[in-house]
Design an enzyme around this catalytic site. Structure first.
Site, mmCIF file in Angstrom:
data_model
loop_
_atom_site.group_PDB
_atom_site.id
_atom_site.type_symbol
_atom_site.label_atom_id
_atom_site.label_comp_id
_atom_site.label_asym_id
_atom_site.label_seq_id
_atom_site.Cartn_x
_atom_site.Cartn_y
_atom_site.Cartn_z
ATOM 1 N N ASP A 1 -28.224 7.464 -5.674
ATOM 2 C CA ASP A 1 -28.470 8.382 -4.553
ATOM 3 C C ASP A 1 -29.664 9.269 -4.877
ATOM 4 O OD1 ASP A 1 -28.119 9.642 -2.150
ATOM 5 O OD2 ASP A 1 -26.300 10.713 -2.698
ATOM 6 N N SER B 1 -24.621 0.016 1.723
ATOM 7 C CA SER B 1 -23.228 0.141 2.171
ATOM 8 C C SER B 1 -23.077 -0.364 3.602
ATOM 9 C CB SER B 1 -22.781 1.609 2.094
ATOM 10 O OG SER B 1 -23.359 2.333 3.161
ATOM 11 N N GLU C 1 -22.098 1.311 5.927
ATOM 12 C CA GLU C 1 -22.548 2.404 6.794
ATOM 13 C C GLU C 1 -24.073 2.493 6.871
ATOM 14 O OE1 GLU C 1 -20.186 2.918 4.369
ATOM 15 O OE2 GLU C 1 -18.427 3.097 5.676
ATOM 16 N N ASN C 2 -24.778 1.920 5.895
ATOM 17 C CA ASN C 2 -26.241 2.064 5.856
ATOM 18 C C ASN C 2 -26.956 1.391 7.038
ATOM 19 O OD1 ASN C 2 -26.555 2.006 2.203
ATOM 20 N ND2 ASN C 2 -26.458 3.744 3.589
HETATM 21 C C1 FPP Z 1 -29.621 6.402 -1.506
HETATM 22 O O1 FPP Z 1 -30.757 7.195 -1.400
HETATM 23 C C2 FPP Z 1 -29.932 5.065 -1.856
HETATM 24 C C3 FPP Z 1 -29.617 3.937 -1.145
HETATM 25 C C4 FPP Z 1 -29.717 3.757 0.307
HETATM 26 C C5 FPP Z 1 -29.121 2.805 -1.907
HETATM 27 C C6 FPP Z 1 -29.974 2.446 -3.085
HETATM 28 C C7 FPP Z 1 -31.147 1.630 -2.724
HETATM 29 C C8 FPP Z 1 -32.130 1.330 -3.595
HETATM 30 C C9 FPP Z 1 -32.134 1.753 -5.012
HETATM 31 C C10 FPP Z 1 -33.286 0.521 -3.134
HETATM 32 C C11 FPP Z 1 -32.905 -0.891 -2.768
HETATM 33 C C12 FPP Z 1 -32.201 -1.605 -3.858
HETATM 34 C C13 FPP Z 1 -32.452 -2.884 -4.221
HETATM 35 C C14 FPP Z 1 -31.670 -3.506 -5.323
HETATM 36 C C15 FPP Z 1 -33.470 -3.682 -3.571
HETATM 37 P P1 FPP Z 1 -30.855 8.061 -0.095
HETATM 38 O O2 FPP Z 1 -31.878 7.456 0.785
HETATM 39 O O3 FPP Z 1 -29.511 8.214 0.542
HETATM 40 O O4 FPP Z 1 -31.330 9.416 -0.697
HETATM 41 P P2 FPP Z 1 -31.181 10.840 -0.016
HETATM 42 O O5 FPP Z 1 -29.706 11.169 0.002
HETATM 43 O O6 FPP Z 1 -31.967 11.726 -0.942
HETATM 44 O O7 FPP Z 1 -31.777 10.753 1.356
#
Ligand code: FPP
Length: 252
Positions: free
Chosen positions: A23, A68, A70-71
């Protein structure tokens, strides 16, 4: 040339299975005036370094929460960008996984992912399935509640077909219908970025896991952070419902 600072030594046993809620990509980018996708791009680099840092430290299974259920509700350009990064990552890593003997697998409803990603996932899984020393699990289109629903449906079908007995009320039987029958439960769950939520991640498997929450944003997560989380884990006493006294051998 500046000498790199060695990570702190790990004291005590290394958890066999570490699961990470990655995160903070968005905040990392925002703090630098960059688009969110640049944070995800840097996050992919951290996926690569952490995969090998965990293996170097002796971890057997690393599960990373990459996307996820939800994403999908994020802005469409961000979802598209994440899928593009996943495609880039898989294409780039396949040869590395084969060379370094990393078994790759996924959890989650991958059948709902774009066809090109599904093909890459299938190819990567197939090419590495015979490795056994170290496993990287990517949670993709994963949600624990969805996983339980899928498991319950599969279990009900098995009961209806006479392959399971409804009187069997053991967890060991039902848990075979989750997506992780071949994996040990996580010993340690880490969440980066200072948030202290579990967000529908491995709710069943993490029943007895230890949790470490670190303020480090995912793109900045390093081998030193991983080592510190393991050191924190080693200061805990895992009781699995027993008392502290029961766990300590008595010397008479
Ligand atoms: C959360 O950061 C991260 C994600 C959405 C999941 C993790 C994704 C990656 C590391 C990149 C893709 C992975 C691969 C293996 C290709 P956020 O965007 O929610 O951060 P924030 O809460 O600061 O907005």
């Amino acid at each position: 040339m500046a000498e790199s600072i060695p990570p702190p030594a790990v004291l005590g046993p290394v958890p066999a299975h570490i699961a990470i809620i990655m995160d903070g990509n968005g905040r990392w980018a925002k703090a630098r005036g960059l688009p969110r996708l640049e944070g995800h791009r840097r996050g992919v680099e951290t996926v690569r370094t952490t995969t090998f840092a965990a293996r170097d430290l002796g971890v057997k299974v690393l599960t990373l929460y990459a996307f996820s259920v939800e994403n999908w509700k994020r802005p469409q350009d961000e979802v598209g960008g994440l899928m593009g990064l996943l495609e880039y990552y898989l294409k780039k890593e396949l040869a590395t996984f084969v060379r370094d003997r990393v078994r790759f697998r996924t959890i989650g409803r991958t059948a709902d992912l774009p066809a090109n990603i599904q093909k890459l996932l299938n190819d990567t899984t197939a090419a590495t399935q015979h490795f056994s020393d170290y496993t990287l699990v990517l949670a993709l289109n994963y949600g624990a509640r969805t996983e339980v629903v899928d498991a319950a449906r599969a279990y009900a079908a098995a009961v209806a077909a006479g392959r399971e007995n409804l009187n069997d009320d053991s967890w060991s039987t039902f848990s075979r219908y989750l997506t992780t029958p071949d994996l040990p439960d996580p010993d340690l769950v880490i969440r980066t970025s200072g948030e202290t939520r579990i967000s529908n991640f491995l709710l069943m498997q993490a029943a007895y896991a230890e949790f470490v929450f670190t303020p480090t944003l995912w793109p900045d997560f390093s081998k030193a952070d991983l080592t510190a989380a393991i050191a924190d884990y080693n200061r805990r006493e895992r009781r699995f419902g027993l008392t502290s006294e029961q766990l300590k051998p008595t010397h008479r």
